[in-house]
Design an enzyme around this catalytic site. Structure first.
Site, PDB file in Angstrom:
ATOM      1  N   ASN A  89       0.832  -1.195   0.000  1.00 55.68           N
ATOM      2  CA  ASN A  89       0.000   0.000   0.000  1.00 55.68           C
ATOM      3  C   ASN A  89       0.873   1.254   0.000  1.00 55.68           C
ATOM      4  O   ASN A  89       2.110   1.172   0.057  1.00 55.68           O
ATOM      5  CB  ASN A  89      -0.956  -0.029   1.199  1.00 55.68           C
ATOM      6  CG  ASN A  89      -2.294   0.602   0.875  1.00 55.68           C
ATOM      7  OD1 ASN A  89      -2.363   1.615   0.193  1.00 55.68           O
ATOM      8  ND2 ASN A  89      -3.356   0.001   1.372  1.00 55.68           N
ATOM      9  N   HIS A 119      23.774   2.657  12.451  1.00 56.64           N
ATOM     10  CA  HIS A 119      25.068   3.326  12.440  1.00 56.64           C
ATOM     11  C   HIS A 119      25.854   2.957  13.686  1.00 56.64           C
ATOM     12  O   HIS A 119      25.282   2.611  14.722  1.00 56.64           O
ATOM     13  CB  HIS A 119      24.880   4.849  12.374  1.00 56.64           C
ATOM     14  CG  HIS A 119      24.248   5.301  11.102  1.00 56.64           C
ATOM     15  ND1 HIS A 119      24.966   5.624   9.984  1.00 56.64           N
ATOM     16  CD2 HIS A 119      22.937   5.443  10.755  1.00 56.64           C
ATOM     17  CE1 HIS A 119      24.135   5.963   9.005  1.00 56.64           C
ATOM     18  NE2 HIS A 119      22.893   5.861   9.455  1.00 56.64           N
ATOM     19  N   GLY A 142      -0.538  -1.400   8.816  1.00 53.10           N
ATOM     20  CA  GLY A 142      -0.180  -0.010   8.569  1.00 53.10           C
ATOM     21  C   GLY A 142       0.705   0.582   9.659  1.00 53.10           C
ATOM     22  O   GLY A 142       0.608   0.228  10.830  1.00 53.10           O
ATOM     23  N   THR A 165      11.584  -5.274  16.398  1.00 58.85           N
ATOM     24  CA  THR A 165      13.028  -5.247  16.648  1.00 58.85           C
ATOM     25  C   THR A 165      13.636  -6.642  16.696  1.00 58.85           C
ATOM     26  O   THR A 165      14.850  -6.777  16.723  1.00 58.85           O
ATOM     27  CB  THR A 165      13.331  -4.529  17.973  1.00 58.85           C
ATOM     28  OG1 THR A 165      12.689  -5.236  19.042  1.00 58.85           O
ATOM     29  CG2 THR A 165      12.846  -3.079  17.938  1.00 58.85           C
ATOM     30  N   LYS A 183      -0.530 -13.882  19.946  1.00 59.65           N
ATOM     31  CA  LYS A 183      -1.104 -15.220  19.921  1.00 59.65           C
ATOM     32  C   LYS A 183      -0.674 -15.937  18.644  1.00 59.65           C
ATOM     33  O   LYS A 183      -0.184 -15.317  17.720  1.00 59.65           O
ATOM     34  CB  LYS A 183      -2.622 -15.208  20.044  1.00 59.65           C
ATOM     35  CG  LYS A 183      -3.354 -14.602  18.845  1.00 59.65           C
ATOM     36  CD  LYS A 183      -4.858 -14.647  19.071  1.00 59.65           C
ATOM     37  CE  LYS A 183      -5.606 -14.208  17.830  1.00 59.65           C
ATOM     38  NZ  LYS A 183      -7.049 -14.341  17.986  1.00 59.65           N
TER      39      LYS A 183
END
Length: 185
Positions: A89, A119, A142, A165, A183
Site C-alpha cells: 500500500n 550506524h 499499517g 526489533t 497469539k
C-alpha cells in the site's frame, strides 16, 4: 573484490564519508532511485500507469503480479527482491542498503518503514546494514516499522503501529512497541 552492494548485503560496515565505492557507486545509485521515486510520487496515483516507472526503479525485476502504490521512498531498489502476488500500500519507506527480501503473497499496509541500516554509535558515518526478510504470506499492518536484521516468519501478522526489533515466528501475531507475541494464528 566484492562490489559495494554485495558488501552492504553481507552486513559489512561501510564508512559513508571515506569508502570510495560507496561514494562513487552507491551514492549515485541512491540519487537515481530518489529521482525515479520523485517521478512516481509526482505522477497521478494510478497503479497501471505507474507500473513502467516502478519497472524502471526495480530494473525490470518487479513481478507483473505484484503491486506497489505510490507514493514511495526507496533508496536502493537493487537491494530489494519482491516475490509474486505482493501488494504494498501507499507511503512505503525502504532504507534498503542491507537488502530486503519480500516473498510471495505478502501484504504490506500503508506507511510501512523497512529499515536495514543502522550506524556505529562511536562514528555515525559508519553504516552497519542488516537484511530484512518477510516470508511468504505474511501481513504487515499499517504504520509498522521493521528494524535491521529482522525476519518476519511465514504467515505471520504484524499489528498496525508496531515496531519490530526481533524476529517474528511463523503463523504468529505480534504487536506493540516493541512488538511482542500476542497469539498463534
Amino acid at each position: 573484490m566484492t562490489d559495494i552492494f554485495e558488501r552492504l548485503k553481507n552486513g559489512e560496515a561501510v564508512d559513508m564519508a571515506s569508502d570510495d565505492s560507496y561514494i562513487s557507486i552507491a551514492v549515485p545509485y541512491m540519487e537515481r532511485c530518489r529521482k525515479i521515486c520523485h517521478k512516481i510520487n509526482m505522477a497521478e496515483p494510478d497503479m497501471q500507469k505507474n507500473k513502467p516507472l516502478f519497472n524502471e526503479l526495480f530494473e525490470q525485476k518487479l513481478p507483473k503480479s505484484s503491486t506497489i502504490c505510490s507514493p514511495v521512498q526507496i533508496d536502493y531498489a537493487k537491494q530489494i527482491s519482491i516475490g509474486d502476488r505482493v501488494f504494498i500500500n501507499h507511503s512505503l519507506t525502504c532504507m534498503a542498503a542491507g537488502g530486503i527480501i519480500i516473498e510471495d503473497n505478502v501484504m504490506i499496509g500503508p506507511e510501512v518503514a523497512l529499515l536495514t541500516a543502522n550506524h556505529d554509535f562511536q562514528n555515525l558515518w559508519i553504516l552497519k546494514p542488516k537484511a530484512i526478510t518477510i516470508k511468504k504470506g505474511a501481513w504487515i499492518g499499517g504504520r509498522v516499522s521493521i528494524m535491521p536484521g529482522v525476519t518476519i516468519g511465514e504467515g505471520a501478522i504484524v499489528a498496525g503501529g508496531s515496531v519490530v526489533t526481533k524476529d517474528v515466528l511463523a503463523n504468529t501475531i505480534v504487536g506493540g512497541n516493541p512488538a511482542h507475541f500476542i497469539k498463534n494464528k
